[in-house]
Write an enzyme that holds these catalytic residues in place. Structure first.
Site, PDB file in Angstrom:
ATOM      1  N   HIS A  63       0.861  -1.199   0.000  1.00  0.00           N
ATOM      2  CA  HIS A  63       0.000   0.000   0.000  1.00  0.00           C
ATOM      3  C   HIS A  63       0.887   1.236   0.000  1.00  0.00           C
ATOM      4  CE1 HIS A  63      -3.933   1.989   1.512  1.00  0.00           C
ATOM      5  NE2 HIS A  63      -3.142   2.918   1.015  1.00  0.00           N
ATOM      6  N   HIS A  65       1.783   5.205  -2.264  1.00  0.00           N
ATOM      7  CA  HIS A  65       1.360   6.225  -3.223  1.00  0.00           C
ATOM      8  C   HIS A  65       2.603   6.805  -3.893  1.00  0.00           C
ATOM      9  CE1 HIS A  65      -2.826   6.313  -1.771  1.00  0.00           C
ATOM     10  NE2 HIS A  65      -2.274   6.018  -0.601  1.00  0.00           N
ATOM     11  N   ARG A  67       2.222   8.746  -6.680  1.00  0.00           N
ATOM     12  CA  ARG A  67       1.716  10.042  -7.148  1.00  0.00           C
ATOM     13  C   ARG A  67       1.771  10.255  -8.663  1.00  0.00           C
ATOM     14  NH1 ARG A  67      -1.253  10.667  -2.819  1.00  0.00           N
ATOM     15  NH2 ARG A  67      -0.176  11.423  -0.964  1.00  0.00           N
ATOM     16  N   HIS A 182     -10.567   0.793   0.859  1.00  0.00           N
ATOM     17  CA  HIS A 182     -10.472   1.945   1.753  1.00  0.00           C
ATOM     18  C   HIS A 182     -11.849   2.072   2.397  1.00  0.00           C
ATOM     19  CE1 HIS A 182      -9.237   6.276   2.625  1.00  0.00           C
ATOM     20  NE2 HIS A 182     -10.533   6.279   2.896  1.00  0.00           N
ATOM     21  N   HIS A 235      -5.343  -0.193   5.713  1.00  0.00           N
ATOM     22  CA  HIS A 235      -4.962   0.614   6.877  1.00  0.00           C
ATOM     23  C   HIS A 235      -5.963   0.580   8.034  1.00  0.00           C
ATOM     24  CE1 HIS A 235      -7.515   3.274   4.527  1.00  0.00           C
ATOM     25  NE2 HIS A 235      -6.527   3.718   3.762  1.00  0.00           N
ATOM     26  N   ASP A 309       1.522   2.850   3.726  1.00  0.00           N
ATOM     27  CA  ASP A 309       0.653   3.891   3.175  1.00  0.00           C
ATOM     28  C   ASP A 309       1.469   5.160   2.923  1.00  0.00           C
ATOM     29  OD1 ASP A 309      -1.553   5.210   2.206  1.00  0.00           O
ATOM     30  OD2 ASP A 309      -2.564   5.429   4.134  1.00  0.00           O
TER      31      ASP A 309
END
Length: 434
Positions: A63, A65, A67, A182, A235, A309
């Site tokens: 998990h 990011h 971007r 999520h 999460h 995360d």
């Protein structure tokens, strides 16, 4: 050229004892393991003397990011994978809430091609459940799988419509891929930046209630039971969610879950009164009781793995203050030292337990061939100096994101070398190797 890693410390999974071994790496795999007493012939090989430092399978983060595309001022695939390598991660799974959203085969291909050209660790992208993550229309799951997506998620927002989620689960199950959720009921969180707890009360702020997460967890476990999909909860942060996941597992639902380091180490009572937005993440930091529930859930196997995360933002964005700044913190470069210092050095966890939750367990849950030190396994390896104490310095991050609440913390257990498919991609001494 083949490589020998000499004098690397290995943790015995049953006793916790450590012994030194030598590892031979050839053709991207671990080809031999010898005891410290044996003397390998290193002629014609590159030699890395681990000097007794711990060797671990490369960390797996399911998990993250990165971007890119669309938010390159926060992070790029290049900078994000470099940051991951410095943190000891060798396989990472980026979320699709980019711009454009990773909801079409061309965008999946873009991420994979960019990672192959500019990345230094393995990148396994997720695709969106719904087009533009708007919750209105399902994406083309079959085409996205064929393009290389490993699962489906609208991370960043919860799928609000139960029928939409049920349809998504049924379709994902037919393709043999997981749905990663999520969990957040939008009607309960609008305008809030922190959890309902001590900090919110002290400052007169609207809080995000625990049930905003747990309502979706309970709903989705029932839908997963009906559809037979592999359902993975992102999460986890609340006691109620842990309780529901435990119940789902007990009745045979194929539900797995993850937790982040910050939800194991920090509570809302730790947030400074300065309203520093580096302490703002989603899910928010919860109460001490929720923190303990997440720790116990990880310990008893209700929660299967640790993820970061990793969510980089610009300094300008985080300077907007707690109410207006975006949610998210940097994760890659502090994850292992933070957890090793907090839980292993204090005696609550064994070193083997922490390593498994960051390597073998995510590999098991997602059916990946990584996370092992076995002969024949991919040579994704991390060397760690367990005795090294170092202060967290955001200015030294390889990520473009410096947003962390851990600045200035003194931690032990820092990665010093990362290898992917038998190639050293980062060392403490020389930095990134391309």
């Amino acid at each position: 050229m083949a490589t020998w890693i000499l004098n690397a410390s290995v943790v015995h999974p049953e006793t916790g004892a450590r012994e030194q071994q030598h590892f031979h790496i050839a053709d991207g795999k671990i080809s031999r393991r010898l005891s410290a007493a044996e003397r390998p012939d290193t002629s014609g090989c590159e030699v890395i003397d681990a000097g007794g430092k711990l060797i671990s399978p490369g960390f797996i983060d399911m998990h993250v990011h990165l971007r890119e595309p669309g938010f390159e001022y926060k992070e790029t695939i290049r900078s994000g994978t470099e940051s991951a390598a410095k943190g000891g991660f060798t396989t990472i799974a980026p979320m699709p809430n980019t711009r454009p959203v990773t909801d079409a085969p061309d965008t999946v291909k873009f991420v994979l091609d960019k990672a192959a050209a500019e990345g230094v660790v393995r990148v396994l992208p997720y695709a969106a459940i719904t087009k533009n993550e708007l919750g209105r229309e399902l994406t083309d799951f079959k085409a996205l799988k064929e393009a290389g997506a490993i699962g489906f998620t609208d991370d960043g927002v919860g799928v609000q419509n139960a029928q939409m989620m049920k349809n998504a689960m049924a379709l994902a199950a037919s393709l043999g891929l997981p749905v990663i959720a999520h969990c957040e009921d939008d009607s309960l969180v609008e305008g809030a930046a922190v959890t309902e707890g001590a900090f919110a009360k002290r400052h007169g702020l609207k809080g995000i209630p625990n049930e905003s997460e747990a309502i979706h967890v309970g709903r989705d476990i029932l839908l997963a039971e009906t559809t037979g999909v592999h359902y993975h909860v992102c999460h986890v942060s609340t006691e109620q969610s842990v309780r529901l996941i435990r119940l789902g597992k007990s009745v045979g639902v194929k539900v797995t879950a993850e937790v982040c380091p910050h939800h194991l180490v920090l509570s809302d009572e730790d947030i400074p009164d300065s309203m520093d937005a580096n302490w703002k993440m989603n899910p928010p930091l919860r109460t001490p009781g929720d923190v303990e529930a997440c720790i116990r859930g990880l310990e008893d196997g209700t929660i299967d793995m640790i993820v970061t995360d990793h969510a980089p933002h610009s300094a300008e964005e985080k300077a907007r203050g707690l109410a207006k700044a975006p949610f998210g913190i940097h994760g890659f470069e502090t994850a292992f030292p933070l957890l090793y210092t907090k839980f292993v050095r204090t005696g609550r966890w064994t070193l083997d337990f922490l390593l498994r939750r960051m390597t073998a367990d995510p590999a098991r849950v997602f059916g990946l061939p990584y996370g092992k030190l076995d002969v024949g396994a991919p040579a994704d390896l991390t060397l760690i100096d367990l005795e090294k104490e170092q202060e967290v310095n955001p200015d030294s991050f390889l990520s473009q994101g410096r947003n962390t609440p851990f600045a200035g913390w003194k931690l032990y257990g820092w990665p010093v070398l990362t290898m992917v498919d038998g190639k050293v991609v980062w060392t403490e001494e020389n930095g990134i190797n391309r």
